[in-house]
Design a protein around this motif. Structure first.
Motif, mmCIF file in Angstrom:
data_model
loop_
_atom_site.group_PDB
_atom_site.id
_atom_site.type_symbol
_atom_site.label_atom_id
_atom_site.label_comp_id
_atom_site.label_asym_id
_atom_site.label_seq_id
_atom_site.Cartn_x
_atom_site.Cartn_y
_atom_site.Cartn_z
ATOM 1 N N GLY A 175 52.352 22.200 15.548
ATOM 2 C CA GLY A 175 52.932 21.996 14.224
ATOM 3 C C GLY A 175 52.058 21.165 13.316
ATOM 4 N N ALA A 176 52.311 21.296 12.020
ATOM 5 C CA ALA A 176 51.595 20.483 11.040
ATOM 6 C C ALA A 176 52.080 19.042 11.064
ATOM 7 C CB ALA A 176 51.784 21.064 9.642
ATOM 8 N N GLU A 177 53.307 18.833 11.526
ATOM 9 C CA GLU A 177 53.880 17.487 11.639
ATOM 10 C C GLU A 177 54.447 17.312 13.043
ATOM 11 O OE1 GLU A 177 55.547 16.536 7.125
ATOM 12 O OE2 GLU A 177 56.939 16.783 8.780
ATOM 13 N N ILE A 178 54.609 16.074 13.433
ATOM 14 C CA ILE A 178 55.273 15.787 14.712
ATOM 15 C C ILE A 178 56.151 14.569 14.531
ATOM 16 C CG2 ILE A 178 53.398 14.332 15.631
ATOM 17 C CD1 ILE A 178 54.036 15.655 18.393
ATOM 18 N N ALA A 179 57.360 14.649 15.075
ATOM 19 C CA ALA A 179 58.297 13.530 15.007
ATOM 20 C C ALA A 179 57.998 12.530 16.119
ATOM 21 C CB ALA A 179 59.728 14.041 15.129
ATOM 22 N N LEU A 180 58.500 11.315 15.934
ATOM 23 C CA LEU A 180 58.268 10.262 16.924
ATOM 24 C C LEU A 180 58.742 10.691 18.306
ATOM 25 C CD1 LEU A 180 57.607 7.351 17.794
ATOM 26 C CD2 LEU A 180 59.868 6.677 16.956
ATOM 27 N N LEU B 125 58.828 25.048 15.415
ATOM 28 C CA LEU B 125 59.610 25.779 16.404
ATOM 29 C C LEU B 125 59.131 27.220 16.531
ATOM 30 C CD1 LEU B 125 63.104 24.318 15.508
ATOM 31 C CD2 LEU B 125 62.017 24.152 17.758
ATOM 32 N N VAL B 126 58.818 27.841 15.402
ATOM 33 C CA VAL B 126 58.304 29.215 15.445
ATOM 34 C C VAL B 126 56.989 29.249 16.216
ATOM 35 C CG1 VAL B 126 57.390 31.106 14.031
ATOM 36 C CG2 VAL B 126 59.486 29.930 13.335
ATOM 37 N N ALA B 127 56.114 28.296 15.939
ATOM 38 C CA ALA B 127 54.835 28.238 16.656
ATOM 39 C C ALA B 127 55.043 27.909 18.132
ATOM 40 C CB ALA B 127 53.925 27.200 16.006
ATOM 41 N N ALA B 128 56.054 27.105 18.440
ATOM 42 C CA ALA B 128 56.314 26.717 19.824
ATOM 43 C C ALA B 128 56.696 27.918 20.679
ATOM 44 C CB ALA B 128 57.416 25.666 19.884
ATOM 45 N N VAL B 129 57.350 28.908 20.073
ATOM 46 C CA VAL B 129 57.722 30.110 20.825
ATOM 47 C C VAL B 129 56.463 30.824 21.329
ATOM 48 C CG1 VAL B 129 58.837 32.366 20.661
ATOM 49 C CG2 VAL B 129 59.875 30.370 19.560
ATOM 50 N N THR B 130 55.489 30.997 20.449
ATOM 51 C CA THR B 130 54.224 31.633 20.847
ATOM 52 C C THR B 130 53.497 30.775 21.874
ATOM 53 O OG1 THR B 130 54.039 32.653 18.668
ATOM 54 C CG2 THR B 130 52.036 32.530 19.981
ATOM 55 N N GLN B 131 53.509 29.466 21.675
ATOM 56 C CA GLN B 131 52.832 28.565 22.609
ATOM 57 C C GLN B 131 53.467 28.660 23.995
ATOM 58 O OE1 GLN B 131 53.135 24.226 21.991
ATOM 59 N NE2 GLN B 131 50.909 24.173 22.096
ATOM 60 N N ALA B 132 54.789 28.755 24.048
ATOM 61 C CA ALA B 132 55.462 28.883 25.343
ATOM 62 C C ALA B 132 55.048 30.166 26.043
ATOM 63 C CB ALA B 132 56.978 28.840 25.143
#
Length: 780
Positions: free
Chosen positions: A386-391, A509-516
Motif C-alpha cells: 500500500g501507499a500508506e500503512i497504519a500503526l 486491501l485490493v493490492a493485498a489480495v494479489t499479494q496473498a
C-alpha cells in the motif's frame, strides 16, 4: 551585554579598511540613505558624503559620535567607528595595534561563501514565501532559524541556496555556508568546533587567538555577529546538537538549516520554524522536467512526461537524473524513457555512477544512520503493497507491539524516510519503497519475509472480516485460521468506524489480495475478497469487486477449496449481475449453487438462489425470479438464518410487484423491513424501505412511496452509502414523474446521476436515459 559586540575591535577579527567604508557599511546595514543619516545626525549631506568617500582627512570626534548615535550602533561598534576616524584603535588589552602606515582602520571582512545554486530552479513558491517572511522578520527578531527537512533527493539544499542567493543583498554583512556532512557517502559529520573555527576565520579572527573550548568559541562567534546582518546556511545537518552552537543570538541574522531529520528539538528550545519538504506537486514536477529538457519537449509529449514524473515519484533528484540521462542519449523520447523506467528496476535506471547523485546512493546515506530496529522496520515496509500503512498494520508486519512500532516509525519519520500524513498513518514515495524492498531481499531471509507477509495479511484479513460484520450485520461469517503471533488486528466498534477503516485501506486491501495469491496464501486470497464485498456493495465499487473475486476464484481453485470456490463463484456472479453481464452472472451463480449443494451448505444454497432471483428479476423474468426467491426463503428458514429471510422477503416483494401480486408484495416488503429493524440492520432495513416504496408506486400510492423513499434516503445518508442513495433517488424520481411533478423528477434524477458519475458506476447511463424524456425547460 557589552561583550556581545566587543569583538568588533578584536585584533584578529578585522581587516584594515578605510573609515569611509566602515561608515558606508553601517549606514547600508541600517537601511538609510545619506540624506536620512545626515538629517538624523544633524549634519550636512555633503559632510556625510565626504566622510564616506574618504575626502575628510580627520573627522571631528563629536560628528562621528553623532553619526554613531544616529545609526544606533552598539558600544563596541561606536568604538570601532571612532577608532577608524582617529586612525588608531581605542585603548584596552583586546585592541589591535595601529597599522604601520597609520592610513587604515580596522573593519571586519564580508564573507560571501554561498555555493552556486541551480541555474534552472523551479517551483517551491509556498516554501520560498515562508522563508521570505522569516528573512523580513529577522531584522528585528533575535535568533531567527528555519529548518528545511525532507527525504533524500527532495531538493532541500537546492531550495536553501536558491533562497539564499535571492536574498543575499538583504544581508550586507555577509553570507556564511557550511556543509555539516550529516548524510554523506563517506567521512564523518562536521564537528561544531570545526565549523565555528572556519566561520571565525572567515570573519577575520586569527587561529592564534581562538579559544579552544567550544562554548567560548560559540560566544565569540555570537559576539562577532552582534549588530550585523548575516545569512547562515547550515546544510545537511545531522542533529540538533551539531547545529545549536552555530546559531547567532542577535537580531539581523537569519539561519537556514537543511537536514534529512526534522530537528524538532530546534523548534522546541530555539524557536526554529520547521519546513517539511515533500515531493513536488504534479505541475511543479513537470515544470522541473521542462526546465531541464526544454518546454517544447514536455509540451510535445505531455502523457509521456506525466508518466516519467510519476515513475520518478516526483522526486527532484530522480527527475533531474532522468532528464540528464535522456539528454545524454541523443534526446531519447520521453515515451521511451517512461517505458524503460516501467519495465526495469527504476533505481538501476536512475543510477549515474556518482554516489552523490544516484538515487539509490543518496537514499543509502539515510538508511545507514538508523538504529537496528528502525532499519529492520524500514526493510519490511518495502514488502508492503500500500501507499500508506497504519500503526497497527506496521506493528503486525514487524511482529512487534504497537508501542515498539510507534517508536521505530517515529525514528523513520524523523529521518524523513517516512511521513506521518495523518495520525498513526505513514507513507513514503515509490522509490523509497523500492529501495526498502531491495534491502529486504538482500538482508532478510526467505523465512523472515514470508513470516512478515503472513502477519500483515492476517492483520488485513481479520480486521476486514470484523469490519464487514458491521456493514452486513446478519452475514454468516467464514471460518478463519487464528492470527499469527505478533499480529495486532483492529476491532472497529461500530458501523462508522468500520466504514472509515475500509475507506482508508481500500487500495491496500485490493493490492493485498494479489499479494496473498502471489505468495501462496490461498485462503487469504479468497477470504479477504469475501470480507470486502459489503464495502464494495456499499460504495458501488464494481471494478474492484470483480477484480478481487477473480483472484479469489483462481486461488480457491488452485487450493481445491470447495467452500472458497462456492463463495467466489457466487460473489462474482452477483457483481456481474450488477454490471449488466447477466449471462456471465448466471453461469457463476449456477456453479455456486452446485458447489454449495454438493457441500451440504444450506445457507450457501439459499444465497445462490437469492442472487439468481435478483438476476432474473433484473432481466424481467419475474416468474423465474419468484421461484428462486421462494426457494431462498425456504432454505433460509430451514437454516434459521433470520437476516437471510429478510433479504429473501425483500427480493420476493419486488418480483411479486412486477407480476401484479401487489398485496402479497406489500406484505413481503413490510416483513423484510420489520425483520431487519428487529435485527438492528439499518442498511438492509433501508433497502427494504426502498422496495416498499417501489411496491407502493406500483399500487399508485405515490405519497406512501415518497415517504418510504425518504426514510430509505435518510438511513443511507446517515450510514454513508452514496451508491444506495443514488438508487433510491432514481426510484424517487420515477415516482415524482408518475405523480405528475416532472420538475421534482428531473431534479431528483440529476442528484442520482451526479453520485453515479462521481462513482464511475455503469448505472449512470440508465439514469441519464431518463432525462431527455422530460422537456429541457423543466430541468432548470
Amino acid at each position: 551585554m557589552a561583550d556581545r559586540g566587543s569583538s568588533d575591535n578584536l585584533g584578529g577579527a578585522v581587516h584594515q579598511r578605510s573609515f569611509g567604508q566602515l561608515l558606508r557599511r553601517y549606514r547600508a546595514g541600517a537601511g538609510l540613505t545619506q540624506e536620512e543619516l545626515a538629517q538624523r545626525a544633524g549634519l550636512s549631506v555633503r559632510a556625510v558624503s565626504d566622510m564616506e568617500r574618504g575626502h575628510t582627512r580627520k573627522p571631528f570626534v563629536r560628528s562621528v559620535r553623532r553619526l554613531a548615535e544616529a545609526l544606533e550602533l552598539s558600544a563596541s561598534q561606536q568604538s570601532l567607528l571612532i577608532a577608524g576616524a582617529e586612525r588608531e584603535p581605542p585603548p584596552g588589552p583586546a585592541c589591535p595595534a595601529p597599522s604601520e602606515t597609520g592610513s587604515q582602520s580596522l573593519l571586519p571582512p564580508v564573507p560571501r561563501q554561498l555555493p552556486s545554486g541551480l541555474p534552472c530552479f523551479t517551483g517551491r513558491n509556498a516554501e520560498l514565501d515562508l522563508l521570505d517572511r522569516l528573512a523580513a522578520g529577522a531584522v528585528c527578531e533575535a535568533g531567527t532559524v528555519a529548518v528545511v527537512s525532507g527525504t533524500a533527493g527532495v531538493g532541500k539544499t537546492a531550495l536553501a541556496l536558491h533562497f539564499a542567493h535571492r536574498v543575499a543583498a538583504d544581508f550586507p554583512d555577509g553570507q556564511l555556508y557550511a556543509n555539516l556532512r550529516g548524510a554523506a557517502p563517506a567521512g564523518v559529520p562536521a564537528s561544531p568546533e570545526e565549523v565555528i573555527s572556519d566561520f571565525l576565520s572567515s570573519l577575520g579572527f586569527g587561529l592564534a587567538g581562538m579559544p579552544q573550548d567550544l562554548a567560548a568559541r560559540a560566544t565569540l562567534f555570537r559576539s562577532l555577529l552582534a549588530g550585523r546582518r548575516v545569512l547562515l546556511i547550515l546544510d545537511n545537518a545531522l542533529d540538533e546538537q551539531q547545529v545549536r552552537p552555530l546559531l547567532p543570538g542577535s537580531a539581523g541574522c537569519l539561519t537556514v538549516v537543511t537536514s534529512r531529520k526534522q530537528l524538532a528539538g530546534l523548534a522546541a528550545t530555539d524557536g526554529a520554524r520547521l519546513l517539511d519538504l515533500r515531493v513536488l506537486p504534479d505541475a511543479e514536477s513537470l515544470e522541473l522536467l521542462a526546465a531541464r529538457l526544454g518546454p517544447e519537449r514536455v509540451a510535445s509529449e505531455p502523457e509521456a512526461a506525466a508518466r516519467v514524473s510519476a515513475l520518478c515519484a516526483r522526486l527532484p533528484l530522480a527527475l533531474s537524473v532522468a532528464a540528464a540521462r535522456t539528454a545524454a542519449r541523443g534526446n531519447l523520447p520521453l515515451a521511451a524513457l517512461a517505458d524503460e523506467l516501467m519495465r526495469g528496476n527504476r533505481l538501476d535506471a536512475l543510477e549515474t555512477g556518482d554516489p552523490a547523485s544516484s538515487v539509490r546512493g543518496v537514499l543509502s546515506w539515510s538508511y545507514r544512520g538508523l538504529s537496528a530496529p528502525a532499519a529492520a522496520m524500514f526493510r519490511l515496509l518495502g514488502l508492503h503493497t500500500g501507499a500508506e500503512i497504519a500503526l497497527s498494520a506496521a506493528a503486525s508486519l514487524a511482529g512487534v507491539s504497537r508501542p515498539a512500532a510507534r517508536a521505530v516509525l517515529d525514528e523513520l519519520v524523523r529521518a524523513s524516510l517516512l511521513a506521518e500524513q495523518r495520525p498513526a498513518r505513514y507513507s513514503c514515495h515509490d522509490l523509497l519503497r523500492s529501495y526498502a524492498g531491495e534491502l529486504a531481499l538482500a538482508t532478510d531471509g526467505q523465512a523472515e519475509r514470508r513470516g512478515a507477509f503472513r502477519r500483515i495479511l492476517d492483520y488485513y484479513l481479520h480486521t476486514a472480516h470484523a469490519a464487514s460484520q458491521h456493514l452486513y450485520p446478519g452475514r454468516r461469517p467464514v471460518d478463519l485460521s487464528p492470527v499469527e503471533a505478533g499480529v495486532c488486528p483492529e476491532a472497529p466498534a461500530d458501523h462508522a468506524q468500520a466504514l472509515a477503516w475500509f475507506q482508508a485501506e481500500r487500495a491496500t486491501l485490493v493490492a493485498a489480495v494479489t499479494q496473498a495469491a502471489d505468495n501462496g496464501l490461498k485462503a487469504h486470497a479468497w477470504q479477504i475478497p469475501w470480507a470486502l464485498v459489503p464495502y464494495f456493495d456499499w460504495c458501488g465499487a464494481l471494478p474492484d469487486w470483480v477484480a478481487t473475486q477473480r483472484t479469489a476464484l483462481a486461488a480457491a481453485r488452485r487450493a481445491g477449496d470447495v467452500t472458497g470456490l462456492a463463495h467466489a463463484h457466487r460473489l462474482l456472479g452477483r457483481a456481474y449481475t450488477q454490471l449488466g453481464r447477466q449471462e456471465a452472472g448466471r453461469m457463476h451463480l449456477a456453479r455456486a449453487l452446485r458447489l454449495s449443494a454438493a457441500d451440504g451448505d444450506t445457507v450457501g444454497q439459499a444465497l445462490a438462489h437469492h442472487q439468481l432471483g435478483h438476476l432474473y428479476s433484473r432481466q424481467g423474468r419475474h416468474d423465474e425470479g419468484e421461484a428462486h426467491d421462494r426457494e431462498a426463503l425456504r432454505l433460509y428458514g430451514a437454516a434459521r438464518h433470520d437476516a437471510g429471510r429478510g433479504w429473501a422477503f425483500n427480493e420476493l416483494a419486488w418480483a411479486l410487484a412486477h407480476r401484479g401480486t401487489n398485496d402479497e408484495a406489500l406484505a413481503c416488503a413490510r416483513q423484510a423491513a420489520d425483520i431487519q429493524a428487529r435485527l438492528g440492520d439499518r442498511f438492509h432495513q433501508a433497502l427494504a424501505r426502498d422496495t416498499l416504496g417501489r411496491v407502493q408506486h406500483h399500487l399508485g400510492d405515490y405519497g406512501g412511496a415518497i415517504a418510504s423513499y425518504e426514510q430509505a434516503l435518510r438511513s443511507c445518508r446517515e450510514l454513508g452509502s452514496r451508491y444506495y442513495q443514488s438508487l433510491t433517488l432514481s426510484h424517487l424520481g420515477d415516482t415524482y414523474q408518475a405523480a405528475g411533478d416532472p420538475v421534482a423528477a428531473v431534479r431528483t434524477w440529476r442528484k442520482a446521476l451526479d453520485i453515479l458519475v462521481e462513482l464511475g458506476h455503469p448505472d449512470a447511463n440508465r439514469v441519464r436515459r431518463k432525462l431527455p424524456a422530460v422537456p429541457e425547460q423543466l430541468s432548470c
